[in-house]
Design a protein around this motif. Structure first.
Motif, PDB file in Angstrom:
ATOM      1  N   THR B 257       0.857  -1.192   0.000  1.00  0.00           N
ATOM      2  CA  THR B 257       0.000   0.000   0.000  1.00  0.00           C
ATOM      3  C   THR B 257       0.892   1.241   0.000  1.00  0.00           C
ATOM      4  O   THR B 257       2.069   1.174   0.396  1.00  0.00           O
ATOM      5  CB  THR B 257      -0.900   0.044   1.250  1.00  0.00           C
ATOM      6  N   PRO B 258       0.333   2.385  -0.405  1.00  0.00           N
ATOM      7  CA  PRO B 258       1.150   3.612  -0.379  1.00  0.00           C
ATOM      8  C   PRO B 258       1.629   3.959   1.024  1.00  0.00           C
ATOM      9  O   PRO B 258       2.695   4.553   1.176  1.00  0.00           O
ATOM     10  CB  PRO B 258       0.206   4.687  -0.937  1.00  0.00           C
ATOM     11  N   LEU B 259       0.875   3.558   2.058  1.00  0.00           N
ATOM     12  CA  LEU B 259       1.298   3.868   3.428  1.00  0.00           C
ATOM     13  C   LEU B 259       2.545   3.065   3.785  1.00  0.00           C
ATOM     14  O   LEU B 259       3.512   3.596   4.332  1.00  0.00           O
ATOM     15  CB  LEU B 259       0.161   3.576   4.414  1.00  0.00           C
ATOM     16  N   GLU B 260       2.537   1.766   3.446  1.00  0.00           N
ATOM     17  CA  GLU B 260       3.719   0.925   3.723  1.00  0.00           C
ATOM     18  C   GLU B 260       4.928   1.401   2.928  1.00  0.00           C
ATOM     19  O   GLU B 260       6.065   1.308   3.374  1.00  0.00           O
ATOM     20  CB  GLU B 260       3.420  -0.529   3.337  1.00  0.00           C
ATOM     21  N   ALA B 285      -5.497   3.319  10.741  1.00  0.00           N
ATOM     22  CA  ALA B 285      -6.027   3.227  12.104  1.00  0.00           C
ATOM     23  C   ALA B 285      -5.370   2.074  12.868  1.00  0.00           C
ATOM     24  O   ALA B 285      -5.049   2.189  14.056  1.00  0.00           O
ATOM     25  CB  ALA B 285      -7.534   3.040  12.052  1.00  0.00           C
ATOM     26  N   GLU B 286      -5.161   0.960  12.185  1.00  0.00           N
ATOM     27  CA  GLU B 286      -4.550  -0.219  12.819  1.00  0.00           C
ATOM     28  C   GLU B 286      -3.073  -0.027  13.101  1.00  0.00           C
ATOM     29  O   GLU B 286      -2.525  -0.626  14.015  1.00  0.00           O
ATOM     30  CB  GLU B 286      -4.675  -1.427  11.870  1.00  0.00           C
ATOM     31  N   GLY B 287      -2.428   0.776  12.271  1.00  0.00           N
ATOM     32  CA  GLY B 287      -0.983   0.925  12.362  1.00  0.00           C
ATOM     33  C   GLY B 287      -0.305   0.013  11.364  1.00  0.00           C
ATOM     34  O   GLY B 287      -0.816  -1.063  11.043  1.00  0.00           O
ATOM     35  N   LEU B 288       0.853   0.458  10.879  1.00  0.00           N
ATOM     36  CA  LEU B 288       1.556  -0.306   9.836  1.00  0.00           C
ATOM     37  C   LEU B 288       2.390  -1.414  10.442  1.00  0.00           C
ATOM     38  O   LEU B 288       3.056  -1.213  11.459  1.00  0.00           O
ATOM     39  CB  LEU B 288       2.461   0.626   9.034  1.00  0.00           C
ATOM     40  N   GLY B 334      20.366  -0.154  -1.145  1.00  0.00           N
ATOM     41  CA  GLY B 334      19.162  -0.881  -1.519  1.00  0.00           C
ATOM     42  C   GLY B 334      17.943  -0.336  -0.799  1.00  0.00           C
ATOM     43  O   GLY B 334      18.053   0.532   0.077  1.00  0.00           O
ATOM     44  N   MET B 335      16.778  -0.838  -1.211  1.00  0.00           N
ATOM     45  CA  MET B 335      15.535  -0.522  -0.514  1.00  0.00           C
ATOM     46  C   MET B 335      14.809  -1.835  -0.264  1.00  0.00           C
ATOM     47  O   MET B 335      14.968  -2.799  -1.018  1.00  0.00           O
ATOM     48  CB  MET B 335      14.647   0.391  -1.351  1.00  0.00           C
ATOM     49  N   GLY B 336      14.019  -1.862   0.820  1.00  0.00           N
ATOM     50  CA  GLY B 336      13.271  -3.071   1.109  1.00  0.00           C
ATOM     51  C   GLY B 336      12.266  -2.799   2.208  1.00  0.00           C
ATOM     52  O   GLY B 336      12.078  -1.645   2.617  1.00  0.00           O
ATOM     53  N   TYR B 337      11.627  -3.855   2.663  1.00  0.00           N
ATOM     54  CA  TYR B 337      10.600  -3.702   3.704  1.00  0.00           C
ATOM     55  C   TYR B 337      11.035  -4.417   4.972  1.00  0.00           C
ATOM     56  O   TYR B 337      11.548  -5.548   4.911  1.00  0.00           O
ATOM     57  CB  TYR B 337       9.274  -4.267   3.202  1.00  0.00           C
ATOM     58  N   VAL B 338      10.845  -3.744   6.125  1.00  0.00           N
ATOM     59  CA  VAL B 338      11.146  -4.336   7.429  1.00  0.00           C
ATOM     60  C   VAL B 338       9.992  -4.007   8.379  1.00  0.00           C
ATOM     61  O   VAL B 338       9.229  -3.072   8.123  1.00  0.00           O
ATOM     62  CB  VAL B 338      12.480  -3.804   8.025  1.00  0.00           C
TER      63      VAL B 338
END
Lengths: 136, 381
Positions: B257-260, B285-288, B334-338
């Motif tokens: 999602t754009p928020l993540e 609302a839930e938080g990422l 680099g870029m990534g998700y954590v």
């Protein structure tokens, strides 16, 4: 030396189909990557090599070289024990693009079974014919 | 049988001067002189890219503003004609269908320029959601050639072939103009982090490439004094990554999602209704649970897309979505998700490069010093 499609193949070297060269220097051998390999990779920015004392095996990866876009295994053209590693190539990987047969040698190896393994490599004449079959 | 490669208006030039690669079905220049030289030309001087492969649709009609605002997440209601903005569009789950720049050409006409890899998907999605509305959607991709002139000397280069005062065009402003006697539409936008322009050559289909060819050559000639280089997709990728810009299909996709992705600034959740709003409001609302981060290697090693990210205890926490050697910083980036708990500047992580865990740090974007490089630079080049 001959040039095939702009790629140099030099006399006095043995060649593997994994794009490495080998030069016999007395009871040792010197190892590096071919002009074809560096031209395919372009702009080499990183070389990861094992240290002296490490055992390498013919046809088995022992390190990697990387360009901006790609990663490529270095595959040993010979079996034996590493005596010397070219640390200058590690700090200046662009040497691999500038002088692959000279300043950018990678390893000096004490070969374990040289005579038998040379039969698995191409000599200059065979390497010239093989390079003619490679695409640009 | 493989489908025939698509070509841009400049194919005959690229074939002679570039190393080509297949990208999104197009035979495109990967590099001309070399990725590093082209990259540094853009950071230090100026470079020109052929980006004609990108997708372009126009949306016009009495309901155009209302429709665009329903399909995309950003808000075009306050966007005046001759202004552009970055946005994404989402599916109902809030997953990103694509990211793009939307231009308001006239009060009732918009243009969206999206990723080449999503040409059909985006057109189908946009037209599929337009039923019963007074809008006309036209795919003009193949009729328009498009170049990006990027770098601190981009304005000077184009000023040499323009009669308008380009210094007056602010970032994300756009409008009709003329360059080297060719009618164009220009926007002060880009995908490199640097100042620069994106140029649309109207009425320039493949069978009539002469205007595109003429302008390309005129830009190269005008830029000679400033060290211009033609640049390929290789440098385009390393430049956008250094700038911290997402590449669709790598860093963002329908499962992010754009928020993540850290693109919350283009998701205007207070806006009336738009596709994906319910899901995005709920997620906020839930938080990422996870966030996109920038990772800089502490020592040797080049991170690549797909490599795993570990925390300091050696627990796997995420994955890289992009990675390269930074030609400017001379190190791996680099870029990534954590997980959100780790997504803080200065956090120490490890990246698994082949069989080794290499030290890395989470850093802020862009990777370069924004006082020295990029469109906000303070030091004159």
């Amino acid at each position: 030396m001959v040039k095939i499609d702009g790629v140099e193949v030099k006399e006095g070297f043995y060649y593997s189909k994994d794009f490495e060269w080998l030069k016999v220097e007395g009871d040792k051998v010197r190892v590096g990557v071919t002009d074809y390999a560096q031209k395919q990779l372009r702009e080499i920015v990183y070389a990861e090599l094992p240290g002296p004392g490490t055992a390498i095996t013919q046809n088995t990866p022992y390190g990697t070289v990387e360009s901006v876009k790609a990663v490529s295994d270095l595959v040993a053209p010979v079996s034996g024990e590493i005596l010397e590693v070219n640390t200058e190539v590690q700090s200046k990987p662009e040497l691999l693009n500038e002088d692959p047969f000279g300043k950018a040698w990678l390893l000096v190896v004490k070969p374990a079974n040289l005579q038998a393994e040379l039969a698995n490599l191409m000599d200059f004449n065979k390497a010239v014919e093989w390079h003619k079959t490679l695409g640009k | 049988m493989t489908a025939q490669a698509k070509k841009t208006q400049l194919y005959e030039i690229h074939k002679k001067t570039a190393k080509l690669t297949m990208f999104a079905g197009f035979e495109m220049p990967l590099l001309y002189e070399g990725i590093i030289a082209e990259h540094l030309a853009v950071r230090d001087n100026v470079g020109v890219f052929d980006i004609s492969h990108m997708g372009r649709v126009t949306i016009s009609g009495a309901d155009a503003e209302r429709f665009v605002n329903y399909v995309i997440t950003n808000d075009v209601s306050k966007l005046a004609p001759n202004n552009a903005q970055y946005s994404v569009m989402c599916n109902e789950k809030g997953g990103i269908i694509d990211d793009f720049v939307v231009y308001r050409l006239e009060p009732e006409t918009f243009m969206i320029v999206f990723n080449a890899s999503n040409r059909k998907k985006d057109y189908d999605w946009i037209s599929g959601n337009s039923k019963n509305l007074g809008v006309e959607i036209k795919d003009v991709s193949d009729d328009v050639a498009m170049f990006a002139v990027q770098g601190p000397k981009a304005e000077k280069t184009l000023q040499a072939i323009s009669t308008a005062d380009l210094g007056k065009i602010e970032r994300f402003k756009c409008g009709s103009s003329r360059l080297a006697d060719v009618d164009v539409f220009m926007a002060r936008t880009g995908y490199t982090g640097e100042d620069g322009f994106e140029i649309f050559v109207w009425d320039s289909p493949l069978i009539k490439p002469d205007k595109a060819v003429k302008l390309w050559n005129a830009i190269l000639e005008a830029g000679k004094a400033y060290g211009i280089l033609p640049c390929g997709l290789g440098a385009r990728d390393t430049l956008r990554l250094e700038a911290g810009l997402c590449l669709y299909g790598n860093d963002i996709d329908e499962n992010t999602t754009p928020l993540e992705a850290g693109l919350g600034f283009v998701a205007k959740l207070q806006k009336e209704d738009f596709i994906g709003k319910t899901a995005l409001v709920a997620q906020k609302a839930e938080g990422l649970k996870r966030k996109r981060v920038a990772v800089k290697m502490a020592g040797e090693g080049i991170p690549r897309s797909g490599f795993e990210i570990y925390d300091e205890k050696g627990l796997k926490v995420g994955q890289l979505t992009s990675g390269t050697f930074s030609p400017l910083l001379r190190c791996g980036i680099g870029m990534g998700y954590v997980p959100t708990s780790l997504a803080q500047e200065g956090s120490h992580v490890k990246v698994k490069i082949r069989d080794k865990l290499a030290d890395a740090t989470i850093v802020s974007l862009p990777f370069y010093d924004p006082e020295k490089y990029g469109f906000r630079r303070k030091t004159a080049p």
